[in-house]
Structures are given as C-alpha cells and as structure tokens.
Enzyme design. Structure first.
Site, mmCIF file in Angstrom:
data_model
loop_
_atom_site.group_PDB
_atom_site.id
_atom_site.type_symbol
_atom_site.label_atom_id
_atom_site.label_comp_id
_atom_site.label_asym_id
_atom_site.label_seq_id
_atom_site.Cartn_x
_atom_site.Cartn_y
_atom_site.Cartn_z
ATOM 1 N N LEU A 49 31.947 -4.183 -20.588
ATOM 2 C CA LEU A 49 31.822 -3.955 -22.036
ATOM 3 C C LEU A 49 31.724 -2.478 -22.398
ATOM 4 O O LEU A 49 31.657 -2.125 -23.577
ATOM 5 C CB LEU A 49 30.625 -4.726 -22.583
ATOM 6 N N GLU A 103 8.850 -9.364 -3.487
ATOM 7 C CA GLU A 103 8.858 -10.619 -2.709
ATOM 8 C C GLU A 103 9.804 -10.517 -1.508
ATOM 9 O O GLU A 103 10.498 -11.473 -1.169
ATOM 10 C CB GLU A 103 9.278 -11.797 -3.581
ATOM 11 N N GLU A 148 0.864 -1.197 0.000
ATOM 12 C CA GLU A 148 0.000 0.000 0.000
ATOM 13 C C GLU A 148 0.892 1.235 0.000
ATOM 14 O O GLU A 148 2.094 1.130 0.282
ATOM 15 C CB GLU A 148 -0.866 0.016 1.272
HETATM 16 C C1 LIG Z 1 7.778 -3.940 -10.309
HETATM 17 C C2 LIG Z 1 7.207 -4.208 -8.954
HETATM 18 C C3 LIG Z 1 6.270 -5.210 -8.803
HETATM 19 C C4 LIG Z 1 5.695 -5.451 -7.548
HETATM 20 N N1 LIG Z 1 4.713 -6.414 -7.441
HETATM 21 C C5 LIG Z 1 4.025 -6.518 -6.268
HETATM 22 C C6 LIG Z 1 2.883 -7.370 -6.171
HETATM 23 O O1 LIG Z 1 2.517 -8.083 -7.120
HETATM 24 N N2 LIG Z 1 2.170 -7.371 -5.019
HETATM 25 C C7 LIG Z 1 2.524 -6.599 -3.948
HETATM 26 O O2 LIG Z 1 1.838 -6.639 -2.928
HETATM 27 N N3 LIG Z 1 3.643 -5.807 -4.002
HETATM 28 C C8 LIG Z 1 4.379 -5.740 -5.130
HETATM 29 N N4 LIG Z 1 5.470 -4.905 -5.214
HETATM 30 C C9 LIG Z 1 5.862 -4.133 -4.050
HETATM 31 C C10 LIG Z 1 7.107 -4.683 -3.376
HETATM 32 O O3 LIG Z 1 6.854 -5.939 -2.833
HETATM 33 C C11 LIG Z 1 7.526 -3.638 -2.331
HETATM 34 O O4 LIG Z 1 8.007 -2.512 -3.025
HETATM 35 C C12 LIG Z 1 8.572 -4.175 -1.380
HETATM 36 O O5 LIG Z 1 7.997 -5.107 -0.518
HETATM 37 C C13 LIG Z 1 9.211 -3.066 -0.538
HETATM 38 O O6 LIG Z 1 8.255 -2.338 0.125
HETATM 39 P P1 LIG Z 1 8.267 -0.732 0.066
HETATM 40 O O7 LIG Z 1 8.245 -0.362 -1.364
HETATM 41 O O8 LIG Z 1 7.199 -0.181 0.925
HETATM 42 O O9 LIG Z 1 9.664 -0.316 0.645
HETATM 43 P P2 LIG Z 1 10.080 -0.150 2.169
HETATM 44 O O10 LIG Z 1 9.576 -1.284 2.969
HETATM 45 O O11 LIG Z 1 9.700 1.214 2.594
HETATM 46 O O12 LIG Z 1 11.656 -0.271 2.034
HETATM 47 C C14 LIG Z 1 12.484 0.799 1.589
HETATM 48 C C15 LIG Z 1 13.930 0.398 1.886
HETATM 49 O O13 LIG Z 1 14.108 0.185 3.301
HETATM 50 C C16 LIG Z 1 14.607 -1.129 3.555
HETATM 51 N N5 LIG Z 1 14.032 -1.624 4.810
HETATM 52 C C17 LIG Z 1 12.717 -1.642 5.177
HETATM 53 N N6 LIG Z 1 12.580 -2.218 6.394
HETATM 54 C C18 LIG Z 1 13.830 -2.594 6.795
HETATM 55 C C19 LIG Z 1 14.361 -3.242 7.951
HETATM 56 N N7 LIG Z 1 13.559 -3.635 8.957
HETATM 57 N N8 LIG Z 1 15.684 -3.461 8.013
HETATM 58 C C20 LIG Z 1 16.523 -3.071 7.008
HETATM 59 N N9 LIG Z 1 16.077 -2.449 5.882
HETATM 60 C C21 LIG Z 1 14.763 -2.222 5.777
HETATM 61 C C22 LIG Z 1 14.149 -1.953 2.358
HETATM 62 O O14 LIG Z 1 14.955 -3.098 2.191
HETATM 63 C C23 LIG Z 1 14.307 -0.962 1.218
HETATM 64 O O15 LIG Z 1 15.660 -0.907 0.833
HETATM 65 C C24 LIG Z 1 6.099 -4.687 -6.431
HETATM 66 C C25 LIG Z 1 7.084 -3.698 -6.580
HETATM 67 C C26 LIG Z 1 7.621 -3.445 -7.819
HETATM 68 C C27 LIG Z 1 8.640 -2.354 -7.943
#
Ligand SMILES: Cc1cc2nc3c(=O)[nH]c(=O)nc-3n(C[C@H](O)[C@H](O)[C@H](O)COP(=O)(O)OP(=O)(O)OC[C@H]3O[C@@H](n4cnc5c(N)ncnc54)[C@H](O)[C@@H]3O)c2cc1C
Length: 399
Positions: free
Chosen positions: A351, A376, A125
């Site tokens: 490259l 994931e 979300e």
């Molecule tokens: C092309 C694409 C397809 C997707 N498909 C789906 C889908 O089909 N269904 C769905 O539900 N979602 C989907 N997503 C969403 C994706 O799963 C999320 O973007 C991902 O889980 C990260 O969540 P966020 O974007 O809120 O990032 P955040 O959770 O805000 O993370 C931002 C950064 O902080 C780091 N971080 C967060 N918490 C911690 C912690 N506790 N310790 C250390 N580092 C941390 C993360 O690793 C990341 O580097 C998709 C995203 C993309 C880009």
C-alpha cells in the site's frame, strides 16, 4: 474423519469477542499507541466486568480452541490493549501448571470477582533471555521464608500486577546456582510485598498500551510456601526445575501464536479492502501464468496466515486432548511470529504511503507484529526446539 469445522457454540463466542474487539479496542488503539504508559482504565474495567474478550474472557471460551480464537479476535482489535487486559496472564498460567490445590485457591481466586488483577511472569534478566541457565536472581531459604535478590526486565504487566492491583508476579530464581537449570524454581511474589519495586517502564516499538516493567528484588521476603512445586534440586545433571517453565510455555505458546494471527488478519483485511475500494480484484481462479505480482503476494500472505492458523489450532486442540504439545506449540509459535512479521511488512509495502501513514493502523500493526517473534521464545529458539524434537537431539546435543 478429520473435522475442521468450528462448533456452533464456539463460533458464537468468537463472534461476541469480535464485536467487543470492534467496539472497545479498535476505536482507542491509536490513542494508546500514542500515549504510551497511560493506563487504559476504561478498557480494563470494561474487559474485567464483561469478559467477552481480554485475558479474563479466555477462561470463559469453552476450552483452548475457543480461547485461541478469542485471543485472535482480541488482537485483531488491538494487541497492546489485549496484552494489558487483566486476568491470570502468564503468571497465573504458571500457577495452574505447577501449584498445589491450596496454592491454586490462594493465588487464583483474585481473578474471579473483585477488582481487576494481573498475573505476570518474570524470567528475563539483563544477562539472560533465551539462555535461562544464566539466571542470576537467587532465592535463599531463611526459616519459614524465602529471600529473593536480583533484577528482572521486560516483565509484561509487571506494574499492573504489583502496583496497580492485588496481583502477583511469578519470579524464576535459583535456589542453587551450581545446579544450573535444575536449581531454577518459580516463586509467587504478591503485590504489596516489601523488597520488590518497579524500577522503570520500557519504551517500545509496538504493543505500547502494554506495560513492560523492570523489577528489582532486594531482600524480598516471601512465605516459604510461595514456591511452586518442590524446592528440592533433584538431579544436578538434568534440567528438572526448568521443565515447569517449559510446561507453562507449551500451554501459552499457542495463545501467543493466536495473538499474532489477529494482527496478521487485521493487516490482510485492510489490504484487501483498500484494493477492493480501488477496483483491484484478486483473481483466485486465474491461471498461474496470468497472475499479477500483487495477486501472488496477496495469495501468498493468505496461504501463510492460514497455515499459521492451522498449526495454532492443532497445538490448542492438543491441550484440550491432554496431549503433550511441545513440538506443535513451538511450530505454531515459530510459524506465526515469522508469518505475521512478513505479512504486515508486505502489507505496508503493497500500500506504499497509505501503509506508512499514521492516518491508518497498518503501520502500527507492522510494529505490533514483531513482538510475536521475540517473546515466549524467539523464532530461532522455537525452531531449535522443533529441530531437537524432530531429530531426537537433547538440549546439549543441539544448541
Ligand atoms: C514487549 C516484551 C515483553 C516481554 N515480556 C516478558 C515477560 O513477561 N516475562 C519475561 O520473562 N520476559 C519477557 N520478555 C523478554 C523476552 O522473552 C526475551 O526478550 C526473549 O526471550 C529473548 O531473550 P533476550 O532478549 O535475552 O535475547 P537473546 O536470547 O540474547 O537473543 C538475541 C538474538 O539471538 C538469538 N539466539 C539466542 N540464542 C540462540 C540460539 N541458541 N540459536 C539461534 N539463535 C539464538 C535470538 O533468537 C535473538 O534473535 C519480553 C520482551 C519484550 C520485548
């Protein structure tokens, strides 16, 4: 004795998959990269009718090992097209993990025969990604229906599932916001349900052939028995509800890892073929002190890809053995996401302009690789899971 060989029948499936990837996906990979949001109709129909490869092909791969090998062949062809190929997808996998036999029949029969269909999954979300306790989408019971309200973003195949086929999206929503993760449950929202709409399609860095949708749920009413698993919030101090999502990921993470492997192999092969054409040999038997920087880089890339492949095959093998694989699935996902991000970047570096030019697919593979380190469970989150499992810490103790 440990046997690392691939059985002959699995190898034959992999080879057929490779041929299909070469004929169907590679030739149009650049076109759909440059025409984001254009539906790859001819590829979708071919993959649906002849499931040698694509998501629907994975079901015919003779088990998890065959399926991950096939997945890697598919993304070797093209990761974006592979992601948007029809089939059970993440949503269908969530159904398989949590559904009753009646629900399995009702929701999954659309994936065998008829027109192409997609199963998507919506967890993320605007205010919640890695931290799923922040899910704000709600599901409120009203007689023999659930009423869903909220917004989901980045839903892979969201449009394909809801607007382009008779598919569905599995939506994770809270039945009790005060219960945290224990109140989060999966609900199946089928195509054609009033109250859900595709708000927009994301413009992305890579995997552009795949549609990534934002979905709005406004008083979206679904039948009461579209909830997967029990509606009961069993223990507010535990995370029971969300364990179902985690079980889905244990199953799907080895496949996402395999997606990365295909992209990494494509990049590595391209580097080696290019060097070979220039008469540059990689001397595998030369003494270490005589190796050039380039030879060491290529060997390092190969070793990393092989290690990632081994972890992925192990996590997939554990699914076939019905063993719990949370640790191994997260290890495979964390390792491959990072390895392939670095391998493709190094390939472009080695490259130079040939790697950077849009004349070849290498720059695209560098862009396509990064998603494997994000969805994931990001690389960091998967490493956190690995650390928790190895050290015996709970989510609360190590966050
Ligand atoms: C092309 C694409 C397809 C997707 N498909 C789906 C889908 O089909 N269904 C769905 O539900 N979602 C989907 N997503 C969403 C994706 O799963 C999320 O973007 C991902 O889980 C990260 O969540 P966020 O974007 O809120 O990032 P955040 O959770 O805000 O993370 C931002 C950064 O902080 C780091 N971080 C967060 N918490 C911690 C912690 N506790 N310790 C250390 N580092 C941390 C993360 O690793 C990341 O580097 C998709 C995203 C993309 C880009």
């Amino acid at each position: 004795m440990i046997d690392f060989s691939i059985p002959a029948e699995t190898e034959a499936i992999r080879r057929r998959g490779h041929e299909a990837a070469e004929k169907l996906l590679r030739p149009v990979a650049r076109y759909y990269d440059e025409h984001e949001h254009e539906k790859p109709e001819e590829v979708i129909n071919a993959l649906w009718e002849n499931p040698t490869i694509g998501m629907s092909g994975l079901a015919h791969a003779g088990g998890s090992i065959g399926a991950v090998l096939l997945m890697a062949e598919g993304t070797w062809g093209d990761a974006g097209l592979m992601l948007c190929s029809p089939g059970v997808g993440l949503g269908g996998t969530a159904v398989m993990v949590s559904a009753t036999p009646e629900q399995n029949e009702r929701f999954l029969k659309r994936f065998s025969g008829g027109k192409p269909a997609w199963g998507a999954m919506a967890i993320t979300e605007p205010g919640c990604g890695s931290d799923t306790s922040a899910i704000t989408t709600t599901a409120v019971r009203d007689g023999d229906e659930w009423v869903l309200n909220g917004e989901k973003i980045f839903v892979t195949c969201g449009k394909m599932a809801l607007e382009e086929s008779d598919g569905f999206v599995v939506v994770w929503a809270s039945v009790d916001r005060s219960a945290g993760r224990a109140g989060i449950k999966p609900f199946v929202v089928e195509a054609g349900t009033p109250g859900v709409r595709v708000e927009k399609l994301e413009k992305k860095l890579g995997v552009k052939a795949s549609d990534t949708a934002a979905l709005i749920f406004e008083n979206c009413r679904i039948p009461y028995d579209n909830i997967l698993g029990s509606p009961e919030v069993i223990d507010k101090t535990k995370t029971a509800g969300f364990k179902k999502a985690m079980a889905t990921f244990d199953f799907t993470r080895p496949f996402v890892a395999a997606m990365a492997l295909g992209v990494g192999r494509a990049a590595l092969e391209f580097v080696k073929e290019t060097l070979d054409a220039e008469g540059i040999e990689i001397r595998y038997t030369a003494p270490r002190h005589e190796l050039t920087a380039l030879e060491r880089d290529v060997m390092d890339m190969e070793a990393n890809l092989k290690a990632a492949e081994m972890l992925t095959l192990r996590a997939a093998w554990m699914i076939e053995q019905a063993q719990l694989n949370e640790l191994q699935a997260s290890m495979a996902k964390a390792k491959t996401g990072l390895a392939v991000t670095r391998i493709t970047q190094k390939a472009v570096e080695l490259l130079g302009p040939v790697g950077y030019s849009r004349k070849h697919l290498l720059e695209k593979w560098m862009r396509d690789a990064k998603i494997n380190d994000i969805f994931e469970g990001t690389g960091q989150i998967n490493m956190l899971i690995v650390a928790r499992r190895l050290l015996g810490f709970s989510r609360e103790e190590l966050r």
